[in-house]
Design a protein around this motif. Structure first.
Motif, PDB file in Angstrom:
ATOM      1  N   VAL A 119      32.929  32.236  38.528  1.00 30.06           N
ATOM      2  CA  VAL A 119      34.149  33.003  38.770  1.00 30.06           C
ATOM      3  C   VAL A 119      35.385  32.148  38.502  1.00 30.06           C
ATOM      4  O   VAL A 119      36.340  32.579  37.833  1.00 30.06           O
ATOM      5  CB  VAL A 119      34.170  33.528  40.218  1.00 30.06           C
ATOM      6  CG1 VAL A 119      35.556  34.010  40.607  1.00 30.06           C
ATOM      7  CG2 VAL A 119      33.161  34.669  40.375  1.00 30.06           C
ATOM      8  N   PHE A 134      45.235  39.114  41.866  1.00 22.85           N
ATOM      9  CA  PHE A 134      44.018  39.861  41.608  1.00 22.85           C
ATOM     10  C   PHE A 134      44.109  41.272  42.190  1.00 22.85           C
ATOM     11  O   PHE A 134      44.603  41.460  43.303  1.00 22.85           O
ATOM     12  CB  PHE A 134      42.811  39.150  42.230  1.00 22.85           C
ATOM     13  CG  PHE A 134      42.561  37.780  41.665  1.00 22.85           C
ATOM     14  CD1 PHE A 134      41.767  37.604  40.552  1.00 22.85           C
ATOM     15  CD2 PHE A 134      43.138  36.655  42.245  1.00 22.85           C
ATOM     16  CE1 PHE A 134      41.541  36.355  40.015  1.00 22.85           C
ATOM     17  CE2 PHE A 134      42.927  35.396  41.735  1.00 22.85           C
ATOM     18  CZ  PHE A 134      42.118  35.248  40.608  1.00 22.85           C
ATOM     19  N   TYR A 148      36.208  36.042  46.702  1.00 22.13           N
ATOM     20  CA  TYR A 148      37.302  35.204  46.216  1.00 22.13           C
ATOM     21  C   TYR A 148      37.957  34.448  47.366  1.00 22.13           C
ATOM     22  O   TYR A 148      38.371  33.294  47.212  1.00 22.13           O
ATOM     23  CB  TYR A 148      38.328  36.063  45.474  1.00 22.13           C
ATOM     24  CG  TYR A 148      37.920  36.396  44.056  1.00 22.13           C
ATOM     25  CD1 TYR A 148      36.657  36.914  43.787  1.00 22.13           C
ATOM     26  CD2 TYR A 148      38.782  36.207  42.988  1.00 22.13           C
ATOM     27  CE1 TYR A 148      36.270  37.229  42.493  1.00 22.13           C
ATOM     28  CE2 TYR A 148      38.405  36.526  41.685  1.00 22.13           C
ATOM     29  CZ  TYR A 148      37.142  37.030  41.454  1.00 22.13           C
ATOM     30  OH  TYR A 148      36.750  37.336  40.176  1.00 22.13           O
ATOM     31  N   GLN A 173      37.568  40.717  34.989  1.00 20.53           N
ATOM     32  CA  GLN A 173      36.328  40.048  35.381  1.00 20.53           C
ATOM     33  C   GLN A 173      35.376  41.109  35.926  1.00 20.53           C
ATOM     34  O   GLN A 173      35.738  41.883  36.810  1.00 20.53           O
ATOM     35  CB  GLN A 173      36.579  38.980  36.442  1.00 20.53           C
ATOM     36  CG  GLN A 173      37.242  37.722  35.894  1.00 20.53           C
ATOM     37  CD  GLN A 173      37.473  36.685  36.974  1.00 20.53           C
ATOM     38  OE1 GLN A 173      38.354  36.851  37.800  1.00 20.53           O
ATOM     39  NE2 GLN A 173      36.685  35.625  36.967  1.00 20.53           N
ATOM     40  N   MET A 175      39.501  42.840  38.696  1.00 23.19           N
ATOM     41  CA  MET A 175      38.227  42.348  39.177  1.00 23.19           C
ATOM     42  C   MET A 175      37.375  43.542  39.575  1.00 23.19           C
ATOM     43  O   MET A 175      37.719  44.273  40.499  1.00 23.19           O
ATOM     44  CB  MET A 175      38.471  41.425  40.374  1.00 23.19           C
ATOM     45  CG  MET A 175      37.237  40.956  41.067  1.00 23.19           C
ATOM     46  SD  MET A 175      36.121  40.141  39.952  1.00 23.19           S
ATOM     47  CE  MET A 175      34.726  41.231  40.024  1.00 23.19           C
TER      48      MET A 175
END
Length: 542
Positions: free
Chosen positions: A272, A166, A143, A227, A1
């Motif tokens: 997301v 992540f 997040y 991402q 991320m």
């Protein structure tokens, strides 16, 4: 991320002092009857009494389906295990603890002088030292808030953490740490657009460093996808670039938002979540587990190829496919997992001829002047860290418009001297940017410009700087090949052609310069055409 620059998806509304704090400290009240609640952490456990049947207007209508409450509060607010009277309030008892995570609470903070916060800065147009930041430094908090406060379709929590693990990185991020011992500098280490008077923009060196970081992270082989979060006007450009130069077999996807996180109908959170759904589904992978789609932008429940999408309006749904062909490769709406609708034919990531691992360590650039002559010079472009930031190519866009002032020379041909901006850029490139080029946004879809601009751009070509022609705006066709010394930009927009030309310069270097760029010989023209053909092959396939 990866947290990228000027990202609305990582931006939050200003923190404004609540009325509860204003009442406590005798400050003027805001007119709203309700305090805005902002995600914050409890410092100690607290017991709360929650009124039964208050979660929905029709809960009480189904009261027969419910278990008894935990107790009742009488008119004085005293808790009872047994119902003390008919008008007692049924309640549930809950202990809220710090380790539960964030809770929506009134914002109680004030300025150092005791006054209320009315905006991000201590005053309108406050300098950086007197203004707070609204962007998150990375996506970790984003997040956390999505998972903590987001609701899935059937009333359950949004399961990010149970879907994947992540790792969070900062690549030219939107927010920075300015009070740490290793203080970060706005405009160098992070890039914001709000407050608007403090806007900063990343440069070519930041793009090189971010590229190196993404490549290094993926080289570990520990991740199933990337991402990338960035501002909506530019996220497609960065994604296209990463899809050209990052050598990886995993998907690279990006997200943006038209509305700030936590604001009414914020769209970024869903983007997301959809991105995680796309990555863990494996829908973009072939039978060998390799990505077959390339870099994509996932917004509004649609998956666009980064090459073929652009923002057209600042609202959810404000993206369109450019170039007139394809663009939307998958759909995240409706039932079940993501569904692919077609596979792009263009080369990308592990199939790209421009990926970082196969780029040369040096190429030829150009230096000199238009008067004294142009010569080739070696330009180191790659080292053990990846791209050399100082070597990043300088590519500018020039745009065609009708009814421009133009004249002809004594020989009746167009006079390039009329295009003072183009000639000035050529001279500046020869002085300081050995890898450089132009994109001409011309007629749609032909790509041609007015004769004087064409003549000036021909000078650039024979001074070693490749020129790409694209159609104006959102062209629906392929730019024509009317002159073999110009590169046809295919159906790319000017901004995407710029990214591809930058990558191509890192692979092929400058064009062979003519002794007199204003008057190339037939042999020099033939050599240029041969070099341009190699560029054209990249534009036809990427």
């Amino acid at each position: 991320m990866f947290a990228g620059p000027t990202a609305t998806i990582l931006n939050t509304p200003d923190l404004i002092t609540s009325n509860k704090a204003r009442i406590r400290h005798g400050l003027p009240l805001r007119p709203s009857p309700f305090d805005v609640l902002r995600p914050q952490r409890l410092a100690a456990p607290v017991t709360v009494y929650i009124e039964a049947f208050s979660a929905h207007p029709l809960e009480r209508d189904a009261a027969a389906l419910y278990a008894p409450p935990d107790g009742w509060l009488d008119g004085d607010g005293t808790f009872h295990d047994e119902r003390p009277s008919e008008d007692a309030t049924p309640v549930y008892v809950a202990e809220l603890r710090p380790d539960d995570g964030l809770y929506p609470l009134p914002y109680m903070a004030r300025q150092a002088n005791g006054s209320a916060w009315e905006e991000t800065g201590t005053a309108p147009f406050a300098p950086p030292g007197a203004a707070r930041q609204t962007f998150y430094p990375d996506a970790r908090r984003l997040y956390e808030e999505i998972e903590r406060f987001g609701l899935a379709d059937y009333g359950t929590s949004v399961e990010l953490g149970t879907s994947a693990d992540f790792d969070f990185f900062r690549a030219a991020p939107s927010g920075g740490y300015t009070a740490d011992p290793d203080s970060e500098c706005p405009g160098q280490d992070f890039f914001v657009y709000y407050p608007y008077h403090l806007q900063q923009e990343p440069g070519l060196a930041n793009l090189a460093l971010a590229t190196n970081q993404v490549q290094a992270v993926l080289a570990t082989g520990e991740h199933v996808g990337v991402q990338w979060l960035e501002g909506s006007p530019t996220v497609d450009e960065t994604l296209y670039w990463l899809g050209l130069v990052v050598d990886t077999t995993v998907p690279i996807i990006g997200h943006a938002a038209q509305r700030r996180h936590q604001s009414l109908s914020a769209d970024g959170d869903r983007n997301v979540v959809d991105g995680v759904k796309y990555l863990v589904s494996g829908v973009s992978l072939n039978e060998r587990g390799e990505d077959r789609v390339g870099a994509c932008l996932i917004v509004d429940e649609l998956v666009y190829t980064a090459r073929d999408v652009t923002k057209v309006d600042a609202r959810p749904g404000g993206y369109e496919v450019t170039g007139g062909h394809g663009g939307i490769v998958a759909d995240l709406g409706g039932y079940g997992p993501p569904q692919l609708t077609y596979l792009p034919a263009r080369r990308h990531t592990h199939r790209s001829d421009l990926r970082l691992t196969v780029l040369p360590e040096k190429v030829s650039g150009v230096t000199g002047t238009l008067d004294a002559g142009v010569s080739l010079v070696d330009v180191p472009t790659k080292d053990t860290e990846g791209l050399v930031p100082a070597a990043m190519p300088h590519v500018v866009i020039t745009k065609y418009g009708r009814y421009v002032a133009a004249r002809t020379g004594a020989d009746g041909l167009p006079a390039p001297d009329d295009e003072v901006e183009v000639l000035a850029r050529i001279k500046a490139n020869l002085a300081a940017a050995p890898l450089a080029g132009f994109v001409c946004e011309g007629m749609s879809p032909f790509g041609m410009a007015d004769p004087a601009r064409n003549a000036a751009l021909s000078v650039a070509i024979f001074a070693g700087m490749p020129v790409v022609r694209t159609g104006r705006g959102n062209t629906g066709g392929m730019a024509y090949r009317t002159d073999p010394t110009f590169i046809s930009g295919n159906n790319l927009t000017a901004t995407k052609a710029r990214m591809l030309l930058m990558a191509a310069l890192l692979k092929l270097g400058a064009l062979p310069p003519a002794q007199d760029p204003f008057h190339p010989t037939p042999d020099e023209r033939a050599a240029t055409q041969e070099a341009v053909a190699r560029y054209q092959a990249l534009f036809d396939t990427h």
